[in-house]
Design a protein around this motif. Structure first.
Motif, PDB file in Angstrom:
ATOM      1  N   THR A   1      64.983  84.686  56.192  1.00 43.79           N
ATOM      2  CA  THR A   1      63.634  85.030  56.657  1.00 43.79           C
ATOM      3  C   THR A   1      63.545  84.876  58.178  1.00 43.79           C
ATOM      4  O   THR A   1      63.807  83.799  58.719  1.00 43.79           O
TER       5      THR A   1
ATOM      6  N   SER B   1      57.975  79.590  49.504  1.00 44.57           N
ATOM      7  CA  SER B   1      58.725  78.447  50.047  1.00 44.57           C
ATOM      8  C   SER B   1      57.787  77.486  50.788  1.00 44.57           C
ATOM      9  O   SER B   1      57.991  76.267  50.778  1.00 44.57           O
TER      10      SER B   1
ATOM     11  N   GLU C   1      50.690  89.422  44.087  1.00 43.83           N
ATOM     12  CA  GLU C   1      51.814  90.224  44.576  1.00 43.83           C
ATOM     13  C   GLU C   1      52.377  91.160  43.521  1.00 43.83           C
ATOM     14  O   GLU C   1      52.886  92.223  43.871  1.00 43.83           O
TER      15      GLU C   1
HETATM   16  C1  F6R Z   1      56.711  85.285  46.856  1.00 48.48           C
HETATM   17  C2  F6R Z   1      57.879  85.449  47.684  1.00 48.48           C
HETATM   18  C3  F6R Z   1      57.750  85.326  49.155  1.00 48.48           C
HETATM   19  C4  F6R Z   1      58.871  84.444  49.710  1.00 48.48           C
HETATM   20  C5  F6R Z   1      58.839  84.439  51.232  1.00 48.48           C
HETATM   21  C6  F6R Z   1      59.882  83.503  51.803  1.00 48.48           C
HETATM   22  O1  F6R Z   1      56.995  85.423  45.521  1.00 48.48           O
HETATM   23  O2  F6R Z   1      58.948  85.651  47.186  1.00 48.48           O
HETATM   24  O3  F6R Z   1      56.502  84.813  49.508  1.00 48.48           O
HETATM   25  O4  F6R Z   1      58.724  83.166  49.195  1.00 48.48           O
HETATM   26  O5  F6R Z   1      59.053  85.732  51.719  1.00 48.48           O
HETATM   27  O6  F6R Z   1      61.165  83.890  51.452  1.00 48.48           O
HETATM   28  P1  F6R Z   1      62.396  82.931  51.604  1.00 48.48           P
HETATM   29  O7  F6R Z   1      62.185  81.796  50.699  1.00 48.48           O
HETATM   30  O8  F6R Z   1      63.587  83.765  51.221  1.00 48.48           O
HETATM   31  O9  F6R Z   1      62.452  82.494  53.033  1.00 48.48           O
END
Ligand code: F6R
Length: 366
Positions: free
Chosen positions: A110, A61, A246
């Motif tokens: 998050t 993100s 990852e």
């Molecule tokens: C990478 C991935 C993580 C998320 C990060 C934020 O493929 O999925 O890096 O992008 O944990 O998560 P959100 O967007 O749900 O806040």
């Protein structure tokens, strides 16, 4: 639920023509001359007046946020800062009442992003959310927002959520540019046309998956990989490297190509695959010289190029071609082969693609 696909991640990669379309559908006026972000209508006058826009996120993100920084500064001419939510929340940042803070989060849960937003809200900023999960904590906390309509994302590695985020952010940037009088009606129409063409172009990239798989086979045993890009494609380099590390556990680093000579070039030898993300943009000649520097040290170049780019064709060891587009939307195309490349490498290395070790789909603890 996975249908004919072996993994959710593969299914989600292949859904992108639909999810990108679902995300802009209803937000582009029928005459294709304006963008309507329903969730932001009430607050848009405030956004137009903003002195500064701060965009927060984590992981993928955060990469989408970087694309937005380049778009908003170039076209809407508002200063933008992009920051990891985990840094922002603890470093006593300066937040002024005229600031607009946008959080980007697929899950909307998050922990760091949520906490950073709460802090910005307490300090008087207008807080907005770009989330995928409807009714999530971030969506509920924010003053207003826009949902990405990517549908449930099950694979831990984010794919369709990223392209949906970039789609929303692109619409946002051009709407803001228009409302601030920074682009004219023809330019807006041209960019709307570029957006409408993206799903079909992604479709044509996906059809090339057997070629991407064959290239993955060549590099699957590498120990390290370097991803380089400039401008709008610098965040794509970061995102390509994150996808690879990852899910395949191969060490990969994304870098701004101009930084290569300031350190990473020391890594280049005949065992190092270097993925160069390019477009026919202002940086083209510079990318050519980066490739020459890698080749001179016997590195292997995998170039993501616009179709018909015969210049890079002769220099690269392997090519992932994507249809031509305006450079400002090229991230939506160039990221797709890199998602597939990571997927196939992880598969060939026997990794659990949908559930990589040590990772959770939503990080609700610090
Ligand atoms: C990478 C991935 C993580 C998320 C990060 C934020 O493929 O999925 O890096 O992008 O944990 O998560 P959100 O967007 O749900 O806040």
């Amino acid at each position: 639920e996975k249908g004919d696909f072996e993994h959710y991640m593969l299914k989600e990669i292949f859904e992108q023509p639909d999810t990108i379309r679902d995300t802009y559908r209803g937000r582009i006026r029928k005459d294709q001359d304006d963008i309507v972000l329903g969730g932001l209508i009430d607050v848009f006058p405030k956004i137009v007046e903003a002195n500064r826009i701060i965009i927060l996120g984590c992981g993928t993100s955060w990469h989408a946020a970087l694309v937005a920084e380049y778009l908003i500064e170039e076209y809407a001419r508002v200063p933008v800062e992009v920051e990891y939510a985990s840094e922002f929340r603890y470093r006593k940042p300066i937040i002024n009442p005229g600031d607009v803070v946008i959080a980007i989060s697929q899950s909307g849960e998050t922990a760091d992003t949520l906490a950073a937003l709460k802090m910005a809200k307490e300090q008087g900023a207008l807080i907005l959310g770009i989330c995928n999960v409807v009714g999530s904590s971030i969506a509920r906390l924010t003053d207003a927002g826009v949902y990405t309509h990517a549908g449930a994302e099950i694979g831990v590695a984010s794919t369709k959520a990223f392209t949906a985020q970039v789609t929303v952010l692109t619409l946002f940037a051009f709407k803001l540019a228009k409302e601030r009088g920074k682009i004219d009606a023809d330019t807006l129409k041209m960019f709307i046309g570029e957006m409408l063409a993206i799903p079909g172009k992604v479709e044509s990239i996906l059809l090339k998956h057997p070629h991407i798989k064959a290239v993955a086979e060549k590099y699957k045993d590498a120990v390290n990989a370097l991803y380089l890009g400039r401008g709008y494609l610098f965040p794509v380099a970061l995102e390509g490297a994150l996808k690879l590390k990852e899910i395949s556990y191969m060490h990969a680093e994304g870098y701004a190509a101009g930084e290569m000579k300031h350190g990473p070039i020391a890594l280049v030898d005949d065992n190092l695959p270097v993925v160069v993300v390019s477009a026919k943009d202002d940086y083209y000649e510079k990318v050519v010289s980066n490739i020459q520097e890698v080749k001179a040290r016997k590195g292997n170049i995998i170039a993501v190029v616009a179709e018909g780019d015969n210049g890079l064709r002769s220099m690269a060891d392997d090519l992932f071609e994507v249809p031509e587009s305006h450079p400002a939307v090229a991230s939506l195309l160039t990221v797709v082969p890199l998602q597939l490349f990571a997927y196939y490498i992880a598969l060939m290395r026997g990794c659990d693609v949908d559930q990589p070790r040590n990772l959770a789909k939503s990080v609700t603890v610090e």
